[in-house]
Design a protein around this motif. Structure first.
Motif, PDB file in Angstrom:
ATOM      1  N   GLN A 176       0.839  -1.198   0.000  1.00  0.00           N
ATOM      2  CA  GLN A 176       0.000   0.000   0.000  1.00  0.00           C
ATOM      3  C   GLN A 176       0.873   1.247   0.000  1.00  0.00           C
ATOM      4  O   GLN A 176       1.829   1.347   0.771  1.00  0.00           O
ATOM      5  N   THR A 177       0.560   2.208  -0.862  1.00  0.00           N
ATOM      6  CA  THR A 177       1.277   3.487  -0.904  1.00  0.00           C
ATOM      7  C   THR A 177       0.407   4.561  -0.259  1.00  0.00           C
ATOM      8  O   THR A 177      -0.759   4.718  -0.620  1.00  0.00           O
ATOM      9  N   LEU A 178       0.973   5.308   0.682  1.00  0.00           N
ATOM     10  CA  LEU A 178       0.226   6.363   1.363  1.00  0.00           C
ATOM     11  C   LEU A 178       0.462   7.730   0.746  1.00  0.00           C
ATOM     12  O   LEU A 178      -0.248   8.678   1.041  1.00  0.00           O
ATOM     13  N   ASN A 179       1.486   7.834  -0.075  1.00  0.00           N
ATOM     14  CA  ASN A 179       1.779   9.067  -0.815  1.00  0.00           C
ATOM     15  C   ASN A 179       2.135   8.694  -2.242  1.00  0.00           C
ATOM     16  O   ASN A 179       2.315   7.515  -2.555  1.00  0.00           O
ATOM     17  N   LYS A 180       2.269   9.694  -3.075  1.00  0.00           N
ATOM     18  CA  LYS A 180       2.736   9.438  -4.427  1.00  0.00           C
ATOM     19  C   LYS A 180       4.201   9.026  -4.365  1.00  0.00           C
ATOM     20  O   LYS A 180       5.054   9.764  -3.877  1.00  0.00           O
ATOM     21  N   ALA A 222      -4.615   2.809  11.912  1.00  0.00           N
ATOM     22  CA  ALA A 222      -4.752   1.423  12.373  1.00  0.00           C
ATOM     23  C   ALA A 222      -4.212   0.487  11.297  1.00  0.00           C
ATOM     24  O   ALA A 222      -4.732   0.447  10.181  1.00  0.00           O
ATOM     25  N   LEU A 223      -3.164  -0.257  11.635  1.00  0.00           N
ATOM     26  CA  LEU A 223      -2.552  -1.161  10.661  1.00  0.00           C
ATOM     27  C   LEU A 223      -3.206  -2.534  10.701  1.00  0.00           C
ATOM     28  O   LEU A 223      -3.614  -3.012  11.760  1.00  0.00           O
ATOM     29  N   SER A 224      -3.267  -3.154   9.561  1.00  0.00           N
ATOM     30  CA  SER A 224      -3.739  -4.523   9.467  1.00  0.00           C
ATOM     31  C   SER A 224      -2.776  -5.448  10.200  1.00  0.00           C
ATOM     32  O   SER A 224      -1.565  -5.220  10.238  1.00  0.00           O
ATOM     33  N   ALA A 225      -3.314  -6.511  10.771  1.00  0.00           N
ATOM     34  CA  ALA A 225      -2.463  -7.501  11.441  1.00  0.00           C
ATOM     35  C   ALA A 225      -1.530  -8.179  10.456  1.00  0.00           C
ATOM     36  O   ALA A 225      -0.529  -8.799  10.854  1.00  0.00           O
ATOM     37  N   ASN A 226      -1.835  -8.057   9.161  1.00  0.00           N
ATOM     38  CA  ASN A 226      -1.017  -8.677   8.123  1.00  0.00           C
ATOM     39  C   ASN A 226       0.212  -7.835   7.769  1.00  0.00           C
ATOM     40  O   ASN A 226       1.129  -8.319   7.111  1.00  0.00           O
ATOM     41  N   THR A 227       0.231  -6.577   8.202  1.00  0.00           N
ATOM     42  CA  THR A 227       1.320  -5.673   7.820  1.00  0.00           C
ATOM     43  C   THR A 227       2.607  -6.034   8.554  1.00  0.00           C
ATOM     44  O   THR A 227       2.642  -6.105   9.775  1.00  0.00           O
ATOM     45  N   LYS A 228       3.650  -6.274   7.781  1.00  0.00           N
ATOM     46  CA  LYS A 228       4.923  -6.726   8.327  1.00  0.00           C
ATOM     47  C   LYS A 228       6.000  -5.653   8.317  1.00  0.00           C
ATOM     48  O   LYS A 228       6.998  -5.754   9.032  1.00  0.00           O
ATOM     49  N   ALA A 229       5.823  -4.633   7.458  1.00  0.00           N
ATOM     50  CA  ALA A 229       6.884  -3.634   7.325  1.00  0.00           C
ATOM     51  C   ALA A 229       6.328  -2.317   6.805  1.00  0.00           C
ATOM     52  O   ALA A 229       5.306  -2.285   6.110  1.00  0.00           O
ATOM     53  N   VAL A 230       7.045  -1.243   7.138  1.00  0.00           N
ATOM     54  CA  VAL A 230       6.767   0.097   6.619  1.00  0.00           C
ATOM     55  C   VAL A 230       8.094   0.649   6.110  1.00  0.00           C
ATOM     56  O   VAL A 230       9.108   0.576   6.818  1.00  0.00           O
ATOM     57  N   ALA A 231       8.081   1.191   4.910  1.00  0.00           N
ATOM     58  CA  ALA A 231       9.299   1.808   4.368  1.00  0.00           C
ATOM     59  C   ALA A 231       9.032   3.274   4.106  1.00  0.00           C
ATOM     60  O   ALA A 231       8.090   3.626   3.401  1.00  0.00           O
ATOM     61  N   ARG A 232       9.852   4.109   4.696  1.00  0.00           N
ATOM     62  CA  ARG A 232       9.753   5.555   4.494  1.00  0.00           C
ATOM     63  C   ARG A 232      10.713   5.951   3.391  1.00  0.00           C
ATOM     64  O   ARG A 232      11.921   5.731   3.488  1.00  0.00           O
ATOM     65  N   ALA A 233      10.172   6.518   2.315  1.00  0.00           N
ATOM     66  CA  ALA A 233      10.999   6.979   1.199  1.00  0.00           C
ATOM     67  C   ALA A 233      11.610   8.326   1.572  1.00  0.00           C
ATOM     68  O   ALA A 233      11.217   9.384   1.063  1.00  0.00           O
ATOM     69  N   GLY A 234      12.568   8.285   2.467  1.00  0.00           N
ATOM     70  CA  GLY A 234      13.214   9.468   3.010  1.00  0.00           C
ATOM     71  C   GLY A 234      13.955   9.074   4.276  1.00  0.00           C
ATOM     72  O   GLY A 234      13.922   7.916   4.683  1.00  0.00           O
ATOM     73  N   GLU A 283      -5.124   2.214  -2.383  1.00  0.00           N
ATOM     74  CA  GLU A 283      -6.256   1.672  -1.625  1.00  0.00           C
ATOM     75  C   GLU A 283      -6.152   0.158  -1.676  1.00  0.00           C
ATOM     76  O   GLU A 283      -6.381  -0.456  -2.718  1.00  0.00           O
ATOM     77  N   LEU A 284      -5.793  -0.428  -0.536  1.00  0.00           N
ATOM     78  CA  LEU A 284      -5.500  -1.858  -0.541  1.00  0.00           C
ATOM     79  C   LEU A 284      -5.788  -2.434   0.841  1.00  0.00           C
ATOM     80  O   LEU A 284      -5.328  -1.892   1.858  1.00  0.00           O
ATOM     81  N   GLY A 285      -6.551  -3.490   0.887  1.00  0.00           N
ATOM     82  CA  GLY A 285      -6.855  -4.120   2.164  1.00  0.00           C
ATOM     83  C   GLY A 285      -5.790  -5.114   2.585  1.00  0.00           C
ATOM     84  O   GLY A 285      -5.214  -5.813   1.749  1.00  0.00           O
ATOM     85  N   ASN A 286      -5.508  -5.169   3.881  1.00  0.00           N
ATOM     86  CA  ASN A 286      -4.557  -6.124   4.456  1.00  0.00           C
ATOM     87  C   ASN A 286      -3.204  -6.138   3.743  1.00  0.00           C
ATOM     88  O   ASN A 286      -2.734  -7.190   3.297  1.00  0.00           O
ATOM     89  N   PRO A 287      -2.549  -4.986   3.629  1.00  0.00           N
ATOM     90  CA  PRO A 287      -1.254  -4.970   2.935  1.00  0.00           C
ATOM     91  C   PRO A 287      -0.169  -5.698   3.721  1.00  0.00           C
ATOM     92  O   PRO A 287      -0.184  -5.725   4.960  1.00  0.00           O
ATOM     93  N   ASP A 288       0.765  -6.290   2.996  1.00  0.00           N
ATOM     94  CA  ASP A 288       1.938  -6.889   3.632  1.00  0.00           C
ATOM     95  C   ASP A 288       2.919  -5.813   4.076  1.00  0.00           C
ATOM     96  O   ASP A 288       3.656  -5.992   5.044  1.00  0.00           O
ATOM     97  N   ALA A 289       2.936  -4.708   3.331  1.00  0.00           N
ATOM     98  CA  ALA A 289       3.869  -3.624   3.656  1.00  0.00           C
ATOM     99  C   ALA A 289       3.292  -2.306   3.165  1.00  0.00           C
ATOM    100  O   ALA A 289       2.408  -2.269   2.298  1.00  0.00           O
ATOM    101  N   ILE A 290       3.835  -1.224   3.712  1.00  0.00           N
ATOM    102  CA  ILE A 290       3.371   0.125   3.384  1.00  0.00           C
ATOM    103  C   ILE A 290       4.560   0.969   2.958  1.00  0.00           C
ATOM    104  O   ILE A 290       5.626   0.937   3.575  1.00  0.00           O
TER     105      ILE A 290
END
Length: 393
Positions: free
Chosen positions: A5-9, A46-58, A28-35
């Motif tokens: 899932q992407t939260l920004n462009k 609120a993160l899905s229980a399926n979310t394993k990682a978040v990557a900040r492009a910065g 717009e994506l349900g139960n993402p593995d990563a953001i």
């Protein structure tokens, strides 16, 4: 199929590195593995229980609840150095703008000389004395924080003929090797504050650094100091800085973090958070963030995390085997528990890597053969285990 899932462009140059046959990428994506995120505020998300990682492009991760996510086993990545050149260039521009008041000069020309016709040249000659500013050559620049950005700023300032002093209690070997030999390292912040004509800040905002530029530190600085902050707004106590500007203690302040109290002050230049706003930096950050997520999701390795330890392996997952990725609390005896459970299941351990960072640890265990559901449950039921993720070869 991994869901991202992407939260920004996010730059398409980076997103194109996700294989289309094994990754689904959407805003717009349900139960993402990563953001994937840039500036979106995730603190109330609120993160899905399926979310394993978040990557900040910065580089900065103030918009992400890193500690809370660590306790849930969610790895947070950033992209250090990917936008360093973009920020470095803007810092150098900021230093120049703090020295030579060309913005105010331009405003004066556009307002006072409008409609003057043939008189413009004469009026300009008479008015230019209002906009005199010192050269950089021979002046002392203090660089607080000598990471990827600070080191590049220091080296460029040396090339401009400045004397450069730097402070960084956590100076890495890599950063130290990248520094021009003419950069002088000081052991305390006071060594920067008392000697620098210009000060530029390149540290993260933490409990220790928040408000580091304040009445006390400003008091011991040289009269007429020029302060650049393109790092984090909270590093500066705005009220104290404004008072120092109005008293003449600070000759100029350039900040990438606009504040109502700073606006329309001839000695303060506010920018709208432009530090990494170049197409090259956005592409570099996206490419690095995508690689970090792919490496983690596909192989379990962790590089450039801000809330988990660095964990890598030169070995591939055994053919027909399983790699177990287990974030857990950093308490004694965990590896013994894991190997006992795997031994009871008649599974051979081919390799183990376990590293910790504060209260959080991460084990990566390679096993010959497929680890079944009962064994996965037994591992997950261990006290202090946060989660268990199998990767099958």
């Amino acid at each position: 199929m991994f869901k991202i899932q992407t939260l920004n462009k996010i730059s398409a140059v980076g997103l194109d590195n996700f294989p289309r046959d094994s990754y689904e990428v959407a805003s717009e994506l349900g139960n993402p593995d990563a953001i994937l995120v840039r500036s979106a505020d995730m603190h109330e998300m609120a993160l899905s229980a399926n979310t394993k990682a978040v990557a900040r492009a910065g580089a900065g991760t103030n918009n992400i609840p890193c500690k809370d996510l660590a306790e849930k086993g969610v790895v947070v990545f950033n992209t250090p150095g990917a936008n360093a050149n973009a920020v470095k260039e803007l810092v150098i521009l900021a230093i120049l703008l703090s020295s030579r008041p060309v913005i105010n000069a331009n405003k004066w020309v556009n307002t006072e000389l409008k409609g003057k016709g043939d008189e413009i040249a004469t009026l300009a000659e008479k008015g230019k004395s209002k906009f005199v500013g010192p050269e950089l050559k021979g002046k002392t620049l203090g660089v607080i924080g000598l990471g990827a950005i600070g080191a590049q700023v220091a080296n460029t300032a040396i090339a401009l003929g400045m004397n450069v002093i730097g402070y960084d209690p956590f100076l890495s070997v890599k950063a130290a090797l990248s520094l021009d030999h003419n950069v002088k390292i000081v052991e305390t912040l006071d060594g920067i504050y008392t000697k620098a004509d210009y000060i530029t800040i390149h540290v993260p905002q933490t409990d220790e650094t928040k408000g580091m530029i304040n009445a006390s530190s400003l008091k011991i600085m040289k009269d007429g100091v020029r302060i650049i902050n393109l790092a984090r707004g909270g590093l500066v106590n705005n009220a104290d800085l404004l008072a120092a500007v109005n008293s003449g203690k600070v000759a100029a302040h350039v900040t990438d973090f606009a504040d109502e109290s700073f606006l329309n002050n001839d000695k303060i230049i506010c920018l709208p958070h432009l530090g990494a706003s170049t197409p090259e930096a956005e592409e570099n950050c996206a490419v690095m963030a995508v690689k970090e997520l792919r490496d983690f999701l596909e192989t379990g390795i962790i590089v450039n995390s801000v809330n988990f330890p660095r964990v890598t392996s030169e070995s591939a997952i055994p053919a027909g085997g399983t790699r177990l990725c287990i974030p857990h609390k950093n308490v004694p005896g965990m590896i013994a528990k894991f190997t006992t459970i795997l031994g009871d299941a008649k599974l051979n351990v081919a390799g183990i890597v376990d590293q910790s960072r504060g209260d959080i640890a991460y084990a990566m265990i390679d096993v010959d053969g497929k680890v079944g559901a009962d064994t996965l449950k037994a591992l997950g039921d261990c006290e202090a285990v946060i989660s268990v993720r199998p990767i099958y070869a």
